[in-house]
Design an enzyme around this catalytic site. Structure first.
Site, mmCIF file in Angstrom:
data_model
loop_
_atom_site.group_PDB
_atom_site.id
_atom_site.type_symbol
_atom_site.label_atom_id
_atom_site.label_comp_id
_atom_site.label_asym_id
_atom_site.label_seq_id
_atom_site.Cartn_x
_atom_site.Cartn_y
_atom_site.Cartn_z
ATOM 1 N N ASP A 78 0.808 -1.214 0.000
ATOM 2 C CA ASP A 78 0.000 0.000 0.000
ATOM 3 C C ASP A 78 0.848 1.274 0.000
ATOM 4 O O ASP A 78 0.643 2.166 -0.825
ATOM 5 C CB ASP A 78 -0.941 -0.006 1.214
ATOM 6 C CG ASP A 78 -1.810 1.233 1.262
ATOM 7 O OD1 ASP A 78 -2.884 1.224 0.649
ATOM 8 O OD2 ASP A 78 -1.396 2.225 1.900
ATOM 9 N N ALA A 105 -4.639 2.823 -0.786
ATOM 10 C CA ALA A 105 -4.437 2.153 -2.079
ATOM 11 C C ALA A 105 -5.085 0.773 -2.078
ATOM 12 O O ALA A 105 -5.749 0.377 -3.049
ATOM 13 C CB ALA A 105 -2.948 2.046 -2.387
ATOM 14 N N ASP A 106 -4.903 0.034 -0.990
ATOM 15 C CA ASP A 106 -5.562 -1.271 -0.885
ATOM 16 C C ASP A 106 -7.082 -1.121 -0.937
ATOM 17 O O ASP A 106 -7.777 -1.910 -1.596
ATOM 18 C CB ASP A 106 -5.183 -1.946 0.439
ATOM 19 C CG ASP A 106 -3.742 -2.437 0.461
ATOM 20 O OD1 ASP A 106 -3.135 -2.542 -0.615
ATOM 21 O OD2 ASP A 106 -3.239 -2.711 1.562
ATOM 22 N N ILE A 107 -7.586 -0.119 -0.226
ATOM 23 C CA ILE A 107 -9.037 0.079 -0.195
ATOM 24 C C ILE A 107 -9.550 0.506 -1.564
ATOM 25 O O ILE A 107 -10.605 0.048 -2.016
ATOM 26 C CB ILE A 107 -9.405 1.111 0.889
ATOM 27 C CG1 ILE A 107 -9.039 0.556 2.272
ATOM 28 C CG2 ILE A 107 -10.889 1.459 0.840
ATOM 29 C CD1 ILE A 107 -9.113 1.583 3.379
ATOM 30 N N GLY A 110 -9.829 -2.527 -3.605
ATOM 31 C CA GLY A 110 -10.965 -3.339 -3.184
ATOM 32 C C GLY A 110 -12.289 -2.771 -3.646
ATOM 33 O O GLY A 110 -13.186 -3.517 -4.076
#
Length: 329
Positions: A78, A105-107, A110
């Site tokens: 991330d 970034a991960d979210i 997702g």
């Protein structure tokens, strides 16, 4: 995040474990993968391979940088993606940069995966055809970066790092008061005049040439902040909030993460529920942020221990007890 799911552990580097994974995939509507570059292809679990056998399947692979290009084979985390996408250039204050306080970034990846999978399921409902979806963390976050990117292209410079304050509007940010802080947002000159007359009780400030326009207030931000902080220091948060409401100026309290389950608005709307987790006391978890007339979120779902349902699901796939024992040894 795993509330209400079932957890299976398989050794994908063993022939039997990989075969069990393929048998599990054969029962699926959607297959999601977030492994290292090239890992799904080596396992025969990539979208092209799976959908060659089952065209109606929806597959979605999440990678750091996407296939091809000079970064296609690189690992990604991330904070690295935040840096690559330019977010660190915007976040922080003055000369100090900072990663965001959550894994944005991960979210972002997702959220894009969820949206794409739902669209693919709707496409399949209409056509009978599945979809092979590929999403990269970099491209997901870059989509969110378009506004500051266009600002930089149009002005020749990136937005300034302004901490909790807006880079191009003032006053717009958190300000301390007698017993805490408030975050206020003055969006136009009418609101600025009302802030001065109703909240500060000093109409003369509104005509100070340093503060008469948004651009002037941004240019003179240190003097503006010093003035507001000196006036707000005599006001409690409750009193300052009441004055801002009277002036019809948007504001919020400056919250604390540990206090979220007791937040007055969230508590009044019953937006947290206790969730059972492995090896510990129940924890408060926020409900999905959507009110629906069609469904109610399950409040009794538990977070499973790692591999808690391996034997159960292998039995559902037709494995005999001896085979299950071997796979779970």
């Amino acid at each position: 995040m795993n509330r209400g799911k079932r957890s299976v552990v398989l050794d994908l580097k063993s022939d039997d474990g990989l075969a069990a994974a393929h048998r599990l995939v054969a029962t699926a509507d959607v297959v999601l993968a977030n492994l290292g570059p090239g890992a799904t292809a080596r396992l025969g679990l990539d979208g092209d391979t799976l959908r060659a056998a089952r065209p109606e399947l929806v597959t979605c692979e999440l990678s750091g940088y996407g296939e091809g290009g000079p970064s296609g084979g690189r690992k990604a985390y991330d904070a690295l993606i935040q840096s690559e996408a330019g977010l660190l250039e915007l976040t922080g204050e003055g000369d100090v940069t900072a990663r965001t306080g959550i894994s944005v970034a991960d979210i972002a990846g997702g959220v894009q995966a969820q949206s794409a999978v739902l669209a693919a399921l709707f496409h399949r409902e209409r056509t009978g055809e599945g979809a092979t979806l590929r999403i990269s963390l970099l491209e997901a976050l870059v989509e969110w970066m378009q506004q500051p990117m266009l600002y930089a292209l149009g002005t020749g410079r990136a937005p300034v790092r302004a901490g909790g304050h807006h880079p191009s509007i003032a006053p717009y940010g958190p300000f301390p008061c007698a017993d805490g802080a408030v975050h206020l947002a003055v969006q136009n000159e009418r609101e600025w005049v009302r802030l001065c007359t109703t909240v500060l009780g000093d109409a003369g400030v509104a005509t100070d040439p340093r503060f008469t326009t948004v651009s002037a207030r941004v240019a003179n931000r240190p003097a503006l902040h010093a003035l507001l902080e000196s006036r707000f220091s005599a006001l409690t948060q409750e009193r300052l909030g009441a004055l801002l409401d009277e002036a019809d100026i948007a504001w919020s309290a400056v919250g604390h993460v540990a206090e979220l389950p007791e937040h007055p608005q969230l508590a009044a709307r019953k937006r947290f529920a206790p969730v059972t987790v492995p090896g510990g006391a129940p924890v408060p978890m926020a409900l999905p942020p959507v009110d629906s007339s069609a469904w109610t979120p399950p409040l009794d779902a538990e977070v499973p221990a790692l591999g808690a349902h391996t034997a159960e699901i292998l039995a559902e796939l037709g494995y005999a007890p001896a085979e299950i024992a071997a796979l779970t040894a």
